[in-house]
Design an enzyme around this catalytic site. Structure first.
Site, short mmCIF file in Angstrom:
data_model
loop_
_atom_site.label_atom_id
_atom_site.label_comp_id
_atom_site.label_asym_id
_atom_site.label_seq_id
_atom_site.Cartn_x
_atom_site.Cartn_y
_atom_site.Cartn_z
CG ASP A 106 -50.62 8.26 2.12
OD1 ASP A 106 -50.75 9.49 2.24
OD2 ASP A 106 -49.51 7.68 2.28
CG ASP A 148 -51.71 17.46 -0.78
OD1 ASP A 148 -50.55 17.84 -1.02
OD2 ASP A 148 -52.26 17.62 0.33
CG HIS A 151 -45.86 17.15 -3.24
ND1 HIS A 151 -47.20 17.21 -3.54
CD2 HIS A 151 -45.76 17.29 -1.88
CE1 HIS A 151 -47.89 17.39 -2.42
NE2 HIS A 151 -47.05 17.43 -1.42
CD GLU A 176 -53.27 20.74 -2.58
OE1 GLU A 176 -52.35 20.34 -1.82
OE2 GLU A 176 -54.42 20.93 -2.18
CG ASP A 177 -48.04 21.02 -2.36
OD1 ASP A 177 -48.41 22.18 -2.09
OD2 ASP A 177 -48.24 20.06 -1.61
#
Length: 254
Positions: A106, A148, A151, A176-177
Site C-alpha cells: 500500500d 485491489d 483502481h 478487482e473493481d
C-alpha cells in the site's frame, strides 16, 4: 502523461460518456443484507469478521470461493495490492490458512501498522515496478496477485505489466473493481483506451495472434495466458506456458 492532461482527458470522457452511476447508489448497511443469499467459505469469514474493517462487494464473495478455493490449506504465495484497514489480510489468512505466505502493499504509510499481524505489509506504490519486484523477491516468488489498489487505470496497467511476468506457471493475476474502467475519475470511460478492461481485451487478441500473424506459433511467441475470465468487475488471468497450436486426426487416416 501529466496530471493536467489526465484531468483534461477525464473531463472529456465524462462529457462523452454521460453521468456514471454514483458509488453511493451501491452502498448498503449490514441490516439490509440477507446473508443466506451469500453462502460459502469466503462469505462466512467475511460476515463473521470482528477485527479490522474489510470492505467488499457482496457479489465478489462466491467468486472468491470459485477462483481461490483450490488454494485453501496450500503453501500459496499471495500478494494483495491495497491494504486499506488491514481487514482483507485477515480475511485471506483465515481463507487460505497458516501455510500461505501473504503480503500486502500500500502507498499509505499508516498501513505499516498491520505488518506481521495476518501477513507482511510493505509500503510503496503499485505503479513502481522496482518496488513490486523487490516485494516478490522477498516473498520467494508469487502464485497469485490480487489488485485491489487505487483502481486507477494507469496504476492497474503498471502493476500488471510489472507483476504478471513474475507470476508462477499455473498462477493467477486477478484485478478487482474493474467497474472503475467506466468512471472518468479513475481514468475510465466506455471504450477508453488504456483502462483495465481494454488492456485485457488486448490480451485476448494477443492470445490469438498465431491465427492472424504467420510465424509466431511457437511456445516462445504465444503469450503465457491460458485463460482470461471476466466476472462483474473482476477479471482473472491464468498464467501457463503454452504449447504450439496444432490439430490432428486420430486414428491416422489410411
Amino acid at each position: 502523461m501529466t496530471d493536467t492532461i489526465t484531468k483534461l482527458n477525464n473531463k472529456l470522457w465524462r462529457i462523452k460518456g454521460g453521468t456514471p452511476t454514483p458509488f453511493s447508489d451501491f452502498t448498503l448497511s449490514l441490516e439490509q443484507i440477507d446473508k443466506t443469499k451469500y453462502p460459502g467459505r469466503c462469505a462466512d469469514i467475511f460476515f463473521g469478521n470482528d477485527k479490522e474493517g474489510v470492505f467488499k462487494w457482496l457479489h465478489y464473495l462466491p467468486i472468491y470461493d470459485r477462483i481461490f478455493g483450490k488454494y485453501v490449506d496450500q503453501p500459496i504465495r499471495f500478494l494483495e495490492i491495497g491494504v486499506f484497514r488491514g481487514g482483507s489480510l485477515n480475511l485471506w489468512r483465515e481463507f487460505f490458512g497458516p501455510a500461505a505466505t501473504i503480503y500486502g502493499v500500500d502507498i499509505d504509510p499508516a498501513c505499516a501498522a498491520f505488518d506481521g499481524i495476518s501477513g507482511q505489509v510493505r509500503i510503496g506504490s503499485q505503479d513502481d515496478p522496482e518496488f513490486l519486484r523487490r516485494v516478490v523477491e522477498e516473498m520467494g516468488g508469487v502464485d497469485v496477485v490480487l489488485d485491489d489498489g487505487s483502481h486507477v487505470s494507469s496504476h492497474q496497467r503498471a502493476s500488471f505489466e510489472a507483476l504478471f511476468p513474475l507470476v508462477s506457471d499455473g498462477g493467477l493475476y486477478v484485478i478487482e473493481d474493474l467497474h472503475t474502467a467506466y468512471w472518468p475519475s479513475y481514468e475510465g470511460g466506455l471504450g477508453r483506451p488504456g483502462t483495465g478492461i481494454e488492456i485485457l481485451k488486448d490480451q485476448v487478441d494477443a492470445m490469438h495472434q498465431h491465427y492472424y500473424t504467420q510465424g509466431v506459433n511457437t511456445s516462445e511467441n504465444i503469450p503465457q495466458i491460458e485463460s482470461i475470465q471476466f466476472f462483474d468487475s473482476i477479471a482473472v488471468v491464468e498464467k501457463r506456458t503454452q504449447l504450439p497450436r496444432g490439430c490432428v486426426m486420430v486414428p491416422a487416416p489410411k
